[in-house]
Write an enzyme that holds these catalytic residues in place. Structure first.
Site, short mmCIF file in Angstrom:
data_model
loop_
_atom_site.label_atom_id
_atom_site.label_comp_id
_atom_site.label_asym_id
_atom_site.label_seq_id
_atom_site.Cartn_x
_atom_site.Cartn_y
_atom_site.Cartn_z
N ASP A 4 12.27 -23.97 23.23
CA ASP A 4 10.99 -24.07 23.92
C ASP A 4 9.83 -23.81 22.95
O ASP A 4 9.76 -22.77 22.31
CB ASP A 4 10.92 -23.07 25.07
CG ASP A 4 11.94 -23.39 26.16
OD1 ASP A 4 12.12 -24.58 26.47
OD2 ASP A 4 12.56 -22.45 26.70
N ASP A 19 14.67 -22.73 17.51
CA ASP A 19 14.40 -22.35 18.89
C ASP A 19 14.20 -23.64 19.67
O ASP A 19 14.00 -24.71 19.09
CB ASP A 19 13.15 -21.47 18.93
CG ASP A 19 12.77 -21.06 20.34
OD1 ASP A 19 13.68 -20.78 21.15
OD2 ASP A 19 11.57 -21.05 20.65
#
Length: 217
Positions: free
Chosen positions: A12, A10
């Site tokens: 963020d 991922d």
């Protein structure tokens, strides 16, 4: 790691320390319009994509919430912060990415962020070329916890989902990894490990250095 061929990240809260900035921006905007944003509310929408975020906020705060106007302000402020170089790369991110590549593993970025912000952050961080595949919010129709984004990333890498590890900070991301039949590793950011995360991840860690040590790379 003998059966693993790829690691999906991922963005963020995992690669970039964006979630804290998101929370601060949303808190200020909600205050401006007479509402109160809390950390507990924000963590429920992390990684879930714009449409789900809007729906959740409206469900919580009511139909009178001027969410579209607020979202436009959030986007503008966030891009200003990114352009100014104020979004740091998370400690350990460069180290784990380089070690994975050095040891022959494929790496992908799978993020709900839109491509314009994604491209800005990767350019400023100078790490775009390290990824073998990138899938963003513009590329999928269903947001996490739907597994679409991770399955698409695995397909781009030509790797079976069972041979993929996912590194995620959000409950939605961990659920998406589980739903994709991948090995989900949780790294703490704004969201600490709880019973839901423990239920769906293989293991939770305090930071990326701990994951690097665990993977023995």
């Amino acid at each position: 790691m003998k059966e693993i061929e790829a690691v999906l990240f991922d963005m963020d809260g995992v690669i970039f320390d964006t979630e804290r900035i998101y929370l601060e921006i949303w808190t200020n905007i909600f205050n401006k319009y007479g509402y109160k944003m809390t950390k507990d509310v924000y963590v429920t929408v992390m990684g879930r994509g714009r449409e789900n975020v809007i729906k959740t906020f409206v469900d919580i705060y009511g139909d009178n919430l001027p969410i579209m106007k607020m979202y436009d302000e959030k986007d503008e402020l966030l891009l200003q912060i990114i352009d100014s170089g104020e979004v740091p790369i998370k400690p350990g991110a460069i180290e784990i990415l380089k070690s994975l590549k050095k040891n022959g593993y494929k790496v992908a970025l799978a993020t709900s962020a839109k491509r314009n912000r994604l491209d800005k952050q990767l350019k400023i961080g100078n790490i775009k070329n390290i990824f073998d595949a990138i899938v963003c919010g513009d590329d999928v129709t269903k947001s996490k916890p739907n597994p679409e984004i991770f399955l698409d990333a695995a397909k781009k890498l030509s790797v079976s989902p069972k041979k993929c590890i996912v590194i995620e900070d959000s409950p939605a991301g961990i659920r998406a990894a589980y739903n994709a039949n991948m090995v989900g590793l949780h790294v703490e950011d704004l969201k600490k490990s709880d019973e839901e995360i423990k239920k769906y991840c293989n293991r939770s860690f305090g930071n990326l250095f701990e994951i690097k040590e665990y993977l023995k790379i």
